[in-house]
Design a protein around this motif. Structure first.
Motif, PDB file in Angstrom:
ATOM      1  N   CYS A 111      12.408  11.498  -5.076  1.00 32.94           N
ATOM      2  CA  CYS A 111      11.736  12.350  -6.074  1.00 32.94           C
ATOM      3  C   CYS A 111      12.943  13.096  -6.614  1.00 32.94           C
ATOM      4  N   GLU A 112      13.564  14.143  -5.755  1.00 30.30           N
ATOM      5  CA  GLU A 112      14.110  15.277  -7.279  1.00 30.30           C
ATOM      6  C   GLU A 112      15.484  14.459  -7.998  1.00 30.30           C
ATOM      7  N   GLN A 113      15.535  13.229  -7.647  1.00 32.56           N
ATOM      8  CA  GLN A 113      17.300  12.773  -7.982  1.00 32.56           C
ATOM      9  C   GLN A 113      16.705  11.644  -8.836  1.00 32.56           C
ATOM     10  N   CYS A 114      15.318  11.180  -9.197  1.00 36.45           N
ATOM     11  CA  CYS A 114      14.277  10.350 -10.089  1.00 36.45           C
ATOM     12  C   CYS A 114      13.227  10.501 -11.096  1.00 36.45           C
ATOM     13  N   GLY A 115      13.209  12.248 -10.956  1.00 37.57           N
ATOM     14  CA  GLY A 115      12.046  12.587 -11.768  1.00 37.57           C
ATOM     15  C   GLY A 115      11.112  12.316 -11.437  1.00 37.57           C
ATOM     16  N   ARG A 116      10.813  11.936  -9.867  1.00 40.01           N
ATOM     17  CA  ARG A 116       9.148  11.693  -9.695  1.00 40.01           C
ATOM     18  C   ARG A 116       8.704  13.502  -9.765  1.00 40.01           C
ATOM     19  N   ALA A 117       7.013  13.862  -9.776  1.00 36.20           N
ATOM     20  CA  ALA A 117       7.058  14.635  -9.467  1.00 36.20           C
ATOM     21  C   ALA A 117       5.292  14.654  -8.634  1.00 36.20           C
ATOM     22  N   VAL A 118       4.969  13.954  -8.046  1.00 32.92           N
ATOM     23  CA  VAL A 118       3.721  13.250  -7.283  1.00 32.92           C
ATOM     24  C   VAL A 118       5.213  12.006  -6.132  1.00 32.92           C
ATOM     25  N   VAL A 119       4.816  12.818  -4.757  1.00 33.23           N
ATOM     26  CA  VAL A 119       5.288  12.844  -3.815  1.00 33.23           C
ATOM     27  C   VAL A 119       4.985  11.878  -2.861  1.00 33.23           C
ATOM     28  N   PRO A 120       5.594  10.580  -2.411  1.00 29.00           N
ATOM     29  CA  PRO A 120       4.678   9.694  -2.108  1.00 29.00           C
ATOM     30  C   PRO A 120       4.745   9.856  -0.759  1.00 29.00           C
ATOM     31  N   LYS A 121       3.890  10.051   0.767  1.00 27.04           N
ATOM     32  CA  LYS A 121       3.394  10.296   1.886  1.00 27.04           C
ATOM     33  C   LYS A 121       4.221   8.648   2.929  1.00 27.04           C
ATOM     34  N   VAL A 122       4.943   9.202   3.728  1.00 25.47           N
ATOM     35  CA  VAL A 122       5.653   7.971   4.296  1.00 25.47           C
ATOM     36  C   VAL A 122       4.325   8.155   5.905  1.00 25.47           C
ATOM     37  N   LYS A 123       3.448   7.092   6.150  1.00 23.13           N
ATOM     38  CA  LYS A 123       3.059   7.306   6.933  1.00 23.13           C
ATOM     39  C   LYS A 123       2.602   7.273   8.312  1.00 23.13           C
ATOM     40  N   GLU A 124       1.896   7.854   9.507  1.00 25.78           N
ATOM     41  CA  GLU A 124       2.322   7.620  10.626  1.00 25.78           C
ATOM     42  C   GLU A 124       2.683   5.658  10.546  1.00 25.78           C
ATOM     43  N   ILE A 125       3.604   5.407  11.881  1.00 29.80           N
ATOM     44  CA  ILE A 125       4.164   4.752  12.118  1.00 29.80           C
ATOM     45  C   ILE A 125       2.542   3.637  12.638  1.00 29.80           C
ATOM     46  N   GLN A 126       2.275   1.680  12.610  1.00 26.68           N
ATOM     47  CA  GLN A 126       1.248   1.682  12.606  1.00 26.68           C
ATOM     48  C   GLN A 126       2.093   0.343  13.347  1.00 26.68           C
ATOM     49  N   ASP A 127       1.140  -0.234  14.284  1.00 29.67           N
ATOM     50  CA  ASP A 127       1.548  -2.420  14.682  1.00 29.67           C
ATOM     51  C   ASP A 127       0.659  -2.964  13.703  1.00 29.67           C
ATOM     52  N   ILE A 128       1.418  -4.068  13.634  1.00 28.77           N
ATOM     53  CA  ILE A 128       1.380  -4.740  12.594  1.00 28.77           C
ATOM     54  C   ILE A 128      -0.490  -4.778  12.535  1.00 28.77           C
ATOM     55  N   LYS A 129      -0.846  -5.244  13.933  1.00 25.30           N
ATOM     56  CA  LYS A 129      -2.227  -5.823  13.856  1.00 25.30           C
ATOM     57  C   LYS A 129      -3.500  -4.802  12.815  1.00 25.30           C
ATOM     58  N   PRO A 130      -3.416  -3.579  13.736  1.00 25.66           N
ATOM     59  CA  PRO A 130      -4.237  -2.186  12.939  1.00 25.66           C
ATOM     60  C   PRO A 130      -4.123  -2.258  11.208  1.00 25.66           C
ATOM     61  N   ALA A 131      -2.271  -2.939  10.757  1.00 23.37           N
ATOM     62  CA  ALA A 131      -2.495  -2.418   9.603  1.00 23.37           C
ATOM     63  C   ALA A 131      -3.008  -3.364   8.875  1.00 23.37           C
ATOM     64  N   LEU A 132      -2.749  -4.846   9.376  1.00 20.20           N
ATOM     65  CA  LEU A 132      -3.181  -5.476   8.501  1.00 20.20           C
ATOM     66  C   LEU A 132      -4.971  -5.831   9.039  1.00 20.20           C
ATOM     67  N   ALA A 133      -5.531  -5.085   9.202  1.00 21.63           N
ATOM     68  CA  ALA A 133      -7.397  -4.629   9.277  1.00 21.63           C
ATOM     69  C   ALA A 133      -7.481  -3.604   9.178  1.00 21.63           C
ATOM     70  N   SER A 134      -7.035  -2.772   8.679  1.00 27.10           N
ATOM     71  CA  SER A 134      -7.192  -1.813   7.761  1.00 27.10           C
ATOM     72  C   SER A 134      -8.069  -2.290   6.414  1.00 27.10           C
ATOM     73  N   PHE A 161      -9.110  -1.979   2.717  1.00 26.74           N
ATOM     74  CA  PHE A 161      -8.145  -1.750   1.867  1.00 26.74           C
ATOM     75  C   PHE A 161      -8.660  -2.530   0.616  1.00 26.74           C
ATOM     76  N   SER A 162      -9.370  -1.581  -0.779  1.00 28.63           N
ATOM     77  CA  SER A 162      -9.994  -2.246  -2.401  1.00 28.63           C
ATOM     78  C   SER A 162      -8.534  -2.800  -3.063  1.00 28.63           C
ATOM     79  N   GLY A 163      -8.583  -3.704  -3.512  1.00 26.33           N
ATOM     80  CA  GLY A 163      -7.243  -3.836  -4.136  1.00 26.33           C
ATOM     81  C   GLY A 163      -6.253  -5.104  -3.619  1.00 26.33           C
TER      82      GLY A 163
END
Length: 243
Positions: free
Chosen positions: A139-162, A164-166
């Motif tokens: 973000c410092e380098q590219c000029g962004r001022a909204v910081v993306p979040k690295v979320k907790e590591i998840q197993d693929i099955k619950p991640a897919l089942a979560s 999501f609207s989109g």
């Protein structure tokens, strides 16, 4: 004069004097050797750039006076969450860094059947901290001022089942359509990127069951660290603010 952008982890207000974090102070004071009177731009993730001037600079302490704030307009209209199966070595670091530069809003590290990374909980926690620091630096380098979040590591099955609207997308080498054929105006997007060996048939079918659309990137097989970045670029060119 080059004006450095520095991430600051707490709130910022016009007229106040703030002390930079140890990492930022080391970079400004010891690496860049910037002295009192030198301008800086601070950001803390609230979408604003804060113009500041160094008031004190030593080897261990740097303070700055904040003079003004301005809305940062670099954010993409797309809200892309990257679901990235963890890759080996520094490949994941590279993917996170470049994904931030390309405008993703969050990154979720995923463990899949063919994921080649096996770490215990303590080492995974350290990885999350390391990856978030990479996000700040990007973000410092590219000029962004909204910081993306690295979320907790998840197993693929619950991640897919979560929930999501989109629009949910999965890169697949035999998909019938590409990104330009999506014909979709959705701005909330989840992008699933598998490991070097690809997702298993069961995982691909599970993704379809949870609303993921298979998309084709082209005739060539891309490495995992290339595939996500190429797909994000195409989404930004087709639906976002690039090109």
């Amino acid at each position: 004069m080059r004006i450095s952008r520095i991430y600051h982890p707490t709130s910022l207000k016009i007229g106040e004097t703030v002390q930079l974090s140890d990492d930022a102070a080391n970079h400004v004071g010891r690496v860049l050797r910037q002295q009192p009177g030198h301008p800086l731009v601070l950001f803390n993730g609230d979408g604003y750039d804060y113009s500041a001037v160094i008031s004190e600079s030593t080897r261990k302490r740097v303070t700055v006076d904040i003079h003004s704030a301005e809305k940062n307009l670099t954010e993409s209209p797309l809200k892309i969450e990257l679901l990235q199966v963890i890759s080996r070595g520094d490949k994941m670091d590279l993917t996170i860094q470049k994904a931030v530069e390309l405008g993703v809003s969050s990154i979720t590290p995923i463990i899949s059947e063919r994921c080649g990374v096996k770490l215990n909980a303590e080492r995974f926690a350290k990885k999350i901290e390391q990856w978030q620091k990479i996000v700040y630096s990007a973000c410092e380098q590219c000029g962004r001022a909204v910081v993306p979040k690295v979320k907790e590591i998840q197993d693929i099955k619950p991640a897919l089942a979560s929930t999501f609207s989109g629009l949910r997308l999965n890169l697949h080498p035999q998909a019938p359509i590409g990104i330009r054929q999506l014909n979709h105006s959705e701005t909330n997007i989840q992008l699933l990127i598998g490991p070097e060996g690809g997702l298993s048939d069961e995982e691909i079918e599970l993704a379809r069951e949870h609303g993921f659309t298979d998309i084709l990137m082209g005739p060539r097989v891309l490495r995992t660290e290339t595939a996500g970045l190429a797909a994000i670029s195409m989404l930004q060119c087709t639906l976002g603010d690039m090109g």
